[in-house]
Motif scaffolding. Structure first.
Motif: not given
Lengths: 413, 107
Positions: A91, A116, A118, A164-168, A170, A173, A176, A180
């Motif tokens: 994404l 990330h 996760a 697979a988990a769709r870590i974006p 981008r 925000s 965040d 981050r």
């Protein structure tokens, strides 16, 4: 063109352009795997082509174009074979999300996806060094003393999870962003520390490749997030520690304590740069911006690097900064380091009482026993000091530190 | 993209009325924001029956397939554009039901 010049040009382009090429391809193709492979192929092609045709006027553009072509070739091959592909495209958010002071750069997206929350910490470190730093998998494996296949799996698994988990892909925000960024800085500080105090029985005490890489990546983030105080703080901290590296290991491979270091061997240029950054953050703090822990740690190091001799150290300043740090980060390790400053101001007995209070939480930490051993030695309690050195030596993982502690222990009679 | 949020139960007591009320509020939020697909709470693992028909004849066993202190107490299936959104919802969900939550994407 001669081979040496071409090799140098490729090395320079690799340092300057790798992350940019990978980041641009990740955006275009939505897939870290394709981006990584095509970028690596483009650099390999450059070695051959630049030798024959000369180095192009804009190596970065040449590499990006070549990598794009390689990626398209791969996708064509795969679609001919009828491979199911690109179902889970990453994404990408193209709306410019500009947090204050941030440059909208794909390399930032790349850094944030590699770090990330996760992903497991070791996966973040490996992925960042590979995708952003451009280190090869065998290089990263060597740096962390694991087998090449293990490191390869770690990176492959991380990339598969992102997909697979769709870590974006981008920018976080604005809300965040601080958390981050602090996650990214933790990854870089871990790389730096592994270089600064390398572990492993057969490892050099200092791994300059890792400290250098960590500083290079932190500089990149500093360029991308120039307004972030903690980024500046971490860079200053690394520079001021790195500046002391030439004086930190003796010719026989033993770590040299701050008190015994040849301060003339410190790197004056790095110190000047670190001090400039610390002054910048002090000015911000004076204007009301509360400093984070890296900035305070950098300031503590700046006090040390400002003293021409250990006896000139402004210990009350050091202690005041540690008091500030304890409020930000009440961890027992900070309390232990604070006790070292207390020893200089109020004497080893007062410091020992503080250190002894940390016994329960820090019993497995070599620096706890090393600090205790030193305080006991200064109090003339040799027998107890020797026992504490024994324990510290048992727990220390760094060859230079083990050598230093052994010498100090054996001096006790 | 759909994600399964599994509620991991690791204590003796069942959900309190306060937790149930907080879960209702969270469910409403999922519906209003368009994340809701399905959700449910499960009876205790003692009530489970395991069936194995791989050998031709069905083998029926009493009890959960895995004896463990931790078990699945309930779940949400949510719709979210990416993991960051799913994680944010899981943070709120974990607070609401006062339990740990595993976030896992569907294939």
């Amino acid at each position: 063109m001669n081979t040496v010049d071409v090799r140098e040009a490729v090395t320079r382009a690799h340092h300057e352009e790798w992350a940019r090429v990978v980041a641009a391809l990740t955006r275009r193709f939505g897939d870290l795997d394709i981006a990584e492979e095509a970028s690596a192929e483009a650099f390999a092609t450059a070695v051959e082509r630049w030798r024959a045709d000369g180095v192009p006027p804009n190596p970065g553009a040449w590499l990006t174009t070549t990598a794009n072509r390689k990626a398209i070739d791969r996708l064509r091959r795969e679609s001919k074979r009828g491979d199911k592909h690109k179902e889970a495209q990453m994404l990408y958010d193209s709306t410019p999300s500009e947090p204050p002071g941030a440059i909208d750069d794909d390399r930032l997206r790349l850094i944030f996806i590699c770090c990330h929350p996760a992903l497991a910490m070791e996966a973040r470190v490996a992925l960042t060094l590979r995708m952003v730093g451009g280190l090869t998998v065998p290089e990263i494996a060597r740096a962390f003393l694991v087998r090449g296949t293990t490191m390869e799996q770690r990176i492959t698994r991380a990339k598969a999870k992102i997909k697979a988990a769709r870590i974006p892909y981008r920018m976080p925000s604005a809300g965040d962003l601080p958390a981050r960024v602090s996650g990214v800085l933790a990854v870089l500080f871990l790389v730096f520390n592994e270089g600064y105090l390398a572990s492993g029985p057969d490892t050099d005490p200092v791994r300059q490749d890792l400290t250098t890489e960590a500083i290079r990546l932190t500089r990149l983030i500093r360029a991308l997030l120039p307004q972030d105080g903690e980024v500046a703080g971490l860079l200053a901290l690394m520079l001021l520690i790195e500046a002391r590296r030439p004086a930190r290991v003796s010719s026989s491979g033993e770590l040299i304590s701050l008190a015994e270091q040849d301060r003339g061997a410190w790197d004056a240029e790095l110190i000047a740069e670190g001090h400039r950054l610390v002054r910048e953050r002090l000015a911000a703090a004076a204007a009301g911006v509360a400093p984070g822990r890296y900035q305070v740690l950098a300031a503590i190091n700046a006090v040390h690097t400002s003293a021409r001799d250990i006896r000139d150290t402004d210990w009350s300043q050091v202690l005041a900064l540690y008091d500030q740090l304890v409020r930000l980060d009440p961890s027992p390790i900070i309390a232990l380091n604070r006790a070292i400053a207390v020893a200089e101001l109020d004497g080893p007995e007062v410091a020992l009482a503080i250190v002894d209070g940390l016994a329960e939480v820090l019993a497995g930490y070599h620096a706890y026993h090393a600090t205790r051993a030193d305080l006991l030695r200064r109090l003339g309690r040799s027998r107890q000091s020797r026992a504490a050195y024994d324990r510290a030596i048992e727990l220390a993982g760094n060859t230079g530190e083990t050598a230093y502690l052994t010498r100090r222990r054996d001096q006790l009679r | 993209m759909q994600y399964l949020l599994s509620v991991i139960h690791d204590q003796d007591s069942l959900a309190t009325p306060e937790e149930d009320a907080a879960i209702d509020v969270f469910n409403d939020r999922l519906r209003t924001e368009g994340h809701w697909v399905f959700a449910g709470g499960l009876a205790s693992p003692d009530t489970a029956t395991v069936i194995d028909s791989r050998g031709g004849e069905a083998l029926v066993t009493d009890g959960p397939f895995l004896e463990s202190k931790e078990y699945l107490a309930g779940f949400w299936i949510i719709e979210a554009p990416d993991l960051d959104v799913a994680l944010k919802l899981a943070v709120a969900g974990s607070k609401a039901c006062n339990r740990r939550i595993e976030v896992r994407p569907f294939q």
